[in-house]
Design a protein around this motif. Sequence first.
Motif, mmCIF file in Angstrom:
data_model
loop_
_atom_site.group_PDB
_atom_site.id
_atom_site.type_symbol
_atom_site.label_atom_id
_atom_site.label_comp_id
_atom_site.label_asym_id
_atom_site.label_seq_id
_atom_site.Cartn_x
_atom_site.Cartn_y
_atom_site.Cartn_z
ATOM 1 N N SER A 1 0.832 -1.203 0.000
ATOM 2 C CA SER A 1 0.000 0.000 0.000
ATOM 3 C C SER A 1 0.872 1.262 0.000
ATOM 4 C CB SER A 1 -0.944 -0.031 1.204
ATOM 5 O OG SER A 1 -1.377 1.265 1.532
ATOM 6 N N LEU B 1 0.303 3.889 -2.842
ATOM 7 C CA LEU B 1 -0.170 5.240 -2.507
ATOM 8 C C LEU B 1 0.909 6.287 -2.758
ATOM 9 C CD1 LEU B 1 -2.329 4.583 0.675
ATOM 10 C CD2 LEU B 1 -3.038 4.787 -1.718
ATOM 11 N N ARG C 1 0.444 7.043 -6.313
ATOM 12 C CA ARG C 1 -0.781 7.837 -6.460
ATOM 13 C C ARG C 1 -0.523 9.293 -6.076
ATOM 14 N NH1 ARG C 1 -6.136 5.543 -5.937
ATOM 15 N NH2 ARG C 1 -7.737 7.128 -5.611
ATOM 16 N N ALA D 1 -6.274 5.731 0.412
ATOM 17 C CA ALA D 1 -6.307 6.351 -0.916
ATOM 18 C C ALA D 1 -7.173 7.609 -0.896
ATOM 19 C CB ALA D 1 -6.841 5.352 -1.941
ATOM 20 N N ASP E 1 -6.098 11.446 -1.878
ATOM 21 C CA ASP E 1 -6.837 12.302 -2.814
ATOM 22 C C ASP E 1 -7.255 13.611 -2.140
ATOM 23 O OD1 ASP E 1 -6.467 10.291 -4.605
ATOM 24 O OD2 ASP E 1 -8.518 9.500 -4.496
#
Length: 387
Positions: free
Chosen positions: A300, A304, A307, A368, A372
Amino acid sequence: MSLAALQAIEAAHVVPSYARFPLELVRGAGTRVWDFDGNEYLDLLSGISVLNVGHCHPAVVEAVRAQVGTLTHVTNLFYTEPAMRLAERLATSSLGGKVFFCNSGAEANEAALKLVRKAKPGGEIVVVHGAFHGRTYGALSATPQESKQAPFAPLVPGFVVVAPEPEALEAAVHSGTAAVLLEPIQGETGVHPLSDELLRAARAACDRVGAALVFDEIQTGMGRTGTLWAYEQTGVVPDALTTAKALGGGLPIGALVTGERLADVFAPGDHGSTFAGGPLVASAALAAFDVLDDPELLASVRELGERLRDGLRTLPGAGDVRGRGLMVAFETAEAPALVRRALSEERVILNATGPSTVRLLPPLIVTAQEIDDALARIGRLLAPVNA
Ligand SMILES: *Cc1c(COP(=O)(O)O)cnc(C)c1O
């Protein structure tokens, strides 16, 4: 007590070695902290990569609660189970040798410096420009930054500084070199990953002359870059590493971890510390290990991290996005002002490592959705910069 009251005490009685933000934090949970007035903040700094498990992780809180009412301190004149179990866990999860405990990052590097000097008496220690290894005299001597070093001269002798380039490093290492000390990713100076080529050159140069390669993983370790240790992603294995920051799940503990070759350099009496590896901090560290040494969590962190970097790259005004895992930075005009505005306008905790660099070190348990959310907040903060 209100912020104004704390500031009055600070002005009268606290050594002015820190420039604090005008913000009083009173509570934390996971990725959030709250101020005196009850406002909630999204924490993208984690106490400078200390709270990798998040604020007040229930497993760490429980471990500390159980231990604090049982046994907190005995010195290293005696055995305690948490210290021995933590040493085993640290060594078997990394270099397979032996562990020396201490209480901070700088102290972990002090232990490493003494160890490599004892292994090669009088030997030089090679470091690179842009490094940060701590504030105590040995660690400061390994930190080639004029503003940090100059007021405190003379420093510890025997340090050699080179550019972080393979040829420069190879040229600096000779038969009188005791060690090369490197951060796999330079953290305090703005998240600059050292190239695999440089790390391989350092490994080869050390092998050529029998010097020790030491990685300072104080910031990069304990899962921060998406593997438990950053060196795992470089293909280069050091002879020793130092860790601290996230090791204690929020409590102060550091460690030097050796491989086989340096495991028995120290003998009784060579080095020590009253508090080091006490049962309370060792219990907290064992709980933090359970959370962070988890393949799902580490996957993760890698996901992430990408991301976050991908998202930052779409924001106008965020330049040169870089990093590994959840150790990330970008360039922008007036970074310190943006970080100040972030607190009041977006209630998000960021960090400026320099006039144009913003660093992000979120708790590794971040989701996540929170990444964002962080991107949306940073996007709004960058909007006036672009206007
Ligand atoms: C934070 C840090 C240190 C110093 O750790 P302290 O606990 O503040 O003494 C040393 N090296 C690196 C890479 C760090 O990030």
